[in-house]
Every structure is written in structure tokens, then in C-alpha cells.
Design an enzyme around this catalytic site. Structure first.
Site, PDB file in Angstrom:
ATOM      1  N   CYS A  75     -57.017  28.476  -1.388  1.00  0.00           N
ATOM      2  CA  CYS A  75     -57.456  27.624  -0.264  1.00  0.00           C
ATOM      3  C   CYS A  75     -58.847  27.003  -0.383  1.00  0.00           C
ATOM      4  CB  CYS A  75     -57.402  28.423   1.027  1.00  0.00           C
ATOM      5  SG  CYS A  75     -55.878  29.362   1.258  1.00  0.00           S
ATOM      6  N   HIS A 109     -62.286  27.114   6.514  1.00  0.00           N
ATOM      7  CA  HIS A 109     -62.336  27.972   5.315  1.00  0.00           C
ATOM      8  C   HIS A 109     -63.378  27.550   4.283  1.00  0.00           C
ATOM      9  CE1 HIS A 109     -59.775  30.939   2.730  1.00  0.00           C
ATOM     10  NE2 HIS A 109     -60.942  31.428   3.130  1.00  0.00           N
TER      11      HIS A 109
HETATM   12 CA   LIG Z   1     -53.783  27.820   0.910  1.00  0.00          CA
END
Ligand SMILES: [Ca+2]
Length: 441
Positions: free
Chosen positions: A80, A138
Site C-alpha cells: 500500500c 496511509h
Molecule cells: Ca493495498
């Protein structure tokens, strides 16, 4: 005579009204809105228009049928955070200091996106766009990493890698739900409520240019559907993947709920009359885990086999894109920033690692061939044209993806010269990237 004069006056008035209305309609159409939607961990075979036999995704299938489907699109990372760093900056993620996942453990929360890099939101904001992110960030937990300090006018969602879809608690059980720089709590299923906020943002900005980034949680674990109970609650030990026994069913449900919510965004565009001057781009941030479907590709999320980073991507902009097109252009997440800036008519001086692919998208022009690089943990890739050099630990491979998408036939021995060339390119690239202070996992 009088009648003639009156007629002339009337003609002038009509001409005046016509010119005013022309300038008004030009005024209304002068900007292009951007909606960038990214799924989480969605694999190459996870949606209908990429061959899924399980999930029903009529909305995404329609976007592809009316727009363009990319079959050689890749996430910059196999996980990610690195992909998001590249997507946000238009450069290899290493330049933003992010080479690995930013984990939820308290001692790992020091990392985040480098201030030295401008984000796509900053470029759009400077050009007069209102910018919003609804969903997963994130790119850092600390206050200075919050999206509102990286170009976004509004942030609603979470900063970690995943939250409980119902309680909005992160991987270590802490509440991770934000409106701008403040924590908050809202009832609801993540996929639905980030869409609610995105629709509100579209309404609020219907008369102004906007850049809307909608990074979905689906289909990242925990595997929870809309009617499931919260698993992550204070004082309770929980399974990271969720408590539901039929996780594959939950997974399909999650894909379908995301599709349904993208349908709400498309309906809102229509309702607000913005469907002619808005471009929608959909992609994934890395390949599927073993829970999902990477089609005929080898490998899964976190690996640099194709299954880890070749993912679905669809663009929809009916006034510019020919309906039902399939593109074989080799494109990465970092190419999206220069492409969207060009489409919005925003020029910046930077020389990005990413390249504008709008000509490939609008008129099918070939992109200039270029070497592309991936590095994650003990894996390296150099890709150029149809050729892919892959190194895992000390094992080396060379594949021709044109006729071996599943990476079954190692052609290394027959092509030593090419391999040596790729290794030289990789050494140079690593030398460049190792200048940055890198976070790894
Ligand atoms: Ca991901």
C-alpha cells in the site's frame, strides 16, 4: 423606417444575448474536474471487465465499456504505502522516503511522506482547485503527515493501512477516523460513509473545479460486509482478518459494495450536470492477496511477480476517450500525476519520474519506451518493452511478457547481454534512489 430600426435593435439585442450565453457556457466548461478512485488490494482478475466470475461489478464494467481499460497498468509498489507515495508525488516512492508499508505498531508510527515532495493535491490546489480525500491515506500517522498538510482542503477517513469497517479501529485496536486534523467518530460501513462524504464534496463544489481522491478500503482485510458486527472493540482480542468464517463471500460482497458506491458517484455527476467535464480514473494499489483473484498472473500482493503489481485501471471521460478501448501501454501509478495535470491544463516545471500518458489514452499513441523499476524488500524488477528482469534474493529471471504473462519461461541464459544491460540500469537507478532517507519494512 421605424420598423426597420426596431428590427435592427432587436437583432443587436439577440446577438448580444447570444454572445453572453456563449461566453457563459464557455465559462462553465472551461475546467475539468478529476475524480481519482483507488481500490485497495484489488487483483487483476477481481472485477467483471477483467474476467472475474464471482463478483458482479456492473458499474466498473460500464465505465470500461464507455471508456478505456488498461491491461498493462502497474502499481509502483507491491504493497500500500509505496504505491500511494508514488501516486501522490508523480515520482518513484523512494524520493518521498517510502519504500515499505507504514505499520500501525506504535514504534513504527514515526514514518511518513517527505515534505520535500509536492503532492498532486498541492498542484491542483495551487491551480485553484478544491481538493478532497475521502478514505485511506496511509502516508503517515503524525500530525505533520496529515493530508490537510499535503495539499488537501478536506480529509475524511483514516491514516493507517486498514480499519474495522464498522468500528473504524486500526490494526492495534485504536480508533483511526478523522475529519481533517481531528479524530471523530461516525456510524457506518467505511465504503458507504466515505462515499457519502465524497458526494457532499461534489455538491459543495459543483460550480468550482475540484480534485476528488477517493481511496477505498475495499477489498483490504478485515473481511467484513455491510451487515457484519464490529470485530475490533476496546478490550477485545481480535483477528486482523476479521471473525467471519466465510471470508471469500465477504470478499465478493466488499467488491460489489464498492462497485455500487462508485455507481453513486457516477449518478451524482449526472445529477449535477458534471458528466461532460469530469474525468474519472479508477485503479488498484497492488495485486490481490490469496483471498482474491489475480487472473492468469503469477504471485500475490507484496511480491514482484506480475500478480503483485499488475492491476486493473480504467479511465472514463466520454468527451475525450473512445468508448470500449483497450490500452496495452505500460503505465505506472506515478504516471497519473503528470497525466491528470495535463488534462486539467495545469503546467508545472518539474521533471517527474512519471510520464504523461494522455496521448495513449485519447488517441492510442504509443508511449516512448522507457526502463521502469521496482524494489521491495529482497526483490528487484527492471521492465522495458515486453521484457522483465526479476531478481528475488539471488535468483534471477528474464521473461517476455508478450507471450508469457504467467512468467513461466525463464529466458535468462539465452539473453545474457540484455540482462547485463538491465542490471547496469538497475545499479544506476538504485544509486539515485539510495540518496534518499528511506523507510523500509
Ligand atoms: Ca493495498
Amino acid at each position: 423606417m421605424n420598423l426597420k430600426l426596431t428590427n435592427m435593435k432587436l437583432s443587436y439585442i439577440l446577438l448580444f444575448v447570444f454572445l453572453i450565453s456563449m461566453s457563459c457556457s464557455k465559462e462553465k466548461q472551461k475546467h475539468t474536474n478529476i475524480i481519482l478512485i483507488m481500490a485497495d488490494d484489488l487483483g487483476y482478475g477481481d472485477i467483471g471487465c477483467y474476467g472475474s466470475k464471482t463478483a458482479q461489478t456492473p458499474v466498473l464494467d460500464k465505465l470500461a465499456a464507455e471508456g478505456i481499460r488498461f491491461v498493462d497498468y502497474h502499481s509502483n509498489g507491491a504493497v500500500c504505502s509505496p504505491t500511494r507515495a508514488a501516486l501522490m508525488t508523480g515520482n518513484y516512492q523512494q524520493r518521498a522516503g517510502i519504500e515499505g508499508v507504514i505499520y500501525a505498531a506504535l514504534d513504527k508510527r514515526i514514518y511518513g511522506i517527505s515534505n520535500s515532495q509536492n503532492t498532486i493535491a498541492e498542484y491542483f490546489k495551487r491551480a485553484g482547485y478544491t481538493t478532497g480525500i475521502f478514505g485511506k491515506w496511509h502516508l503517515g500517522y503524525q500530525p505533520e503527515y496529515n493530508p490537510v498538510h499535503h495539499g488537501f482542503d478536506e480529509f475524511y477517513g483514516y491514516v493507517s493501512g486498514n480499519v474495522d469497517y464498522i468500528s473504524h479501529r486500526d490494526g492495534i485496536g485504536l480508533l483511526d477516523w478523522w475529519h481533517n486534523a481531528d479524530t471523530c467518530y461516525d456510524e457506518g460501513y467505511v465504503t458507504d460513509i466515505i462515499t457519502d462524504k465524497a458526494l457532499q464534496f461534489m455538491e459543495n463544489n459543483a460550480d468550482k473545479p475540484f480534485f476528488l481522491y477517493l481511496p477505498h478500503e475495499a477489498v483490504h482485510y478485515p473481511y467484513q460486509g455491510r451487515n457484519d458486527k464490529a470485530d475490533r472493540l476496546p478490550g477485545i482480542n481480535f483477528e486482523a482478518l476479521g471473525s467471519r468464517p466465510d471470508k471469500t463471500h465477504a470478499y465478493t460482497e466488499m467488491v460489489e459494495i464498492m462497485d455500487e458506491n462508485i455507481g453513486r458517484v457516477m449518478a451524482k455527476l449526472d445529477e449535477l450536470g458534471l458528466d461532460k467535464n469530469t474525468m474519472v480514473l479508477f485503479c488498484s494499489d497492488n495485486g490481490a492477496t490469496k483471498m482474491g483473484d489475480n487472473g492468469e498472473l503469477n504471485g500475490f500482493k507484496s511480491s514482484l511477480w506480475e500478480g503483485g503489481h499488475r492491476v486493473p485501471a480504467i479511465a472514463w471521460y466520454p468527451s475525450k476517450i473512445k468508448a470500449g478501448t483497450t490500452s496495452h501501454a505500460t503505465i505506472l501509478s506515478m504516471d497519473i500525476l503528470p497525466t491528470l495535470l495535463n488534462i486539467a491544463g495545469i503546467s508545472v516545471q518539474n521533471n517527474f519520474d512519471g510520464k504523461d500518458f494522455s496521448d495513449a489514452m485519447f488517441s492510442g499513441e504509443k508511449l516512448d519506451e522507457r526502463p521502469l523499476f521496482w524494489r521491495y524488500r529482497n526483490q528487484w524488477v527492471v521492465r522495458q518493452g515486453d521484457w522483465k528482469y526479476l531478481k528475488i534474493n539471488e535468483e534471477e529471471y528474464l521473461f517476455n511478457l508478450a507471450n508469457d504473462l504467467g512468467e513461466q519461461k525463464n529466458l535468462l541464459e539465452q539473453n545474457r547481454e540484455m540482462v547485463n544491460h538491465f542490471k547496469t540500469l538497475l545499479t544506476d537507478w538504485e544509486k539515485e534512489m539510495n540518496q534518499y532517507k528511506l523507510q523500509t519494512d
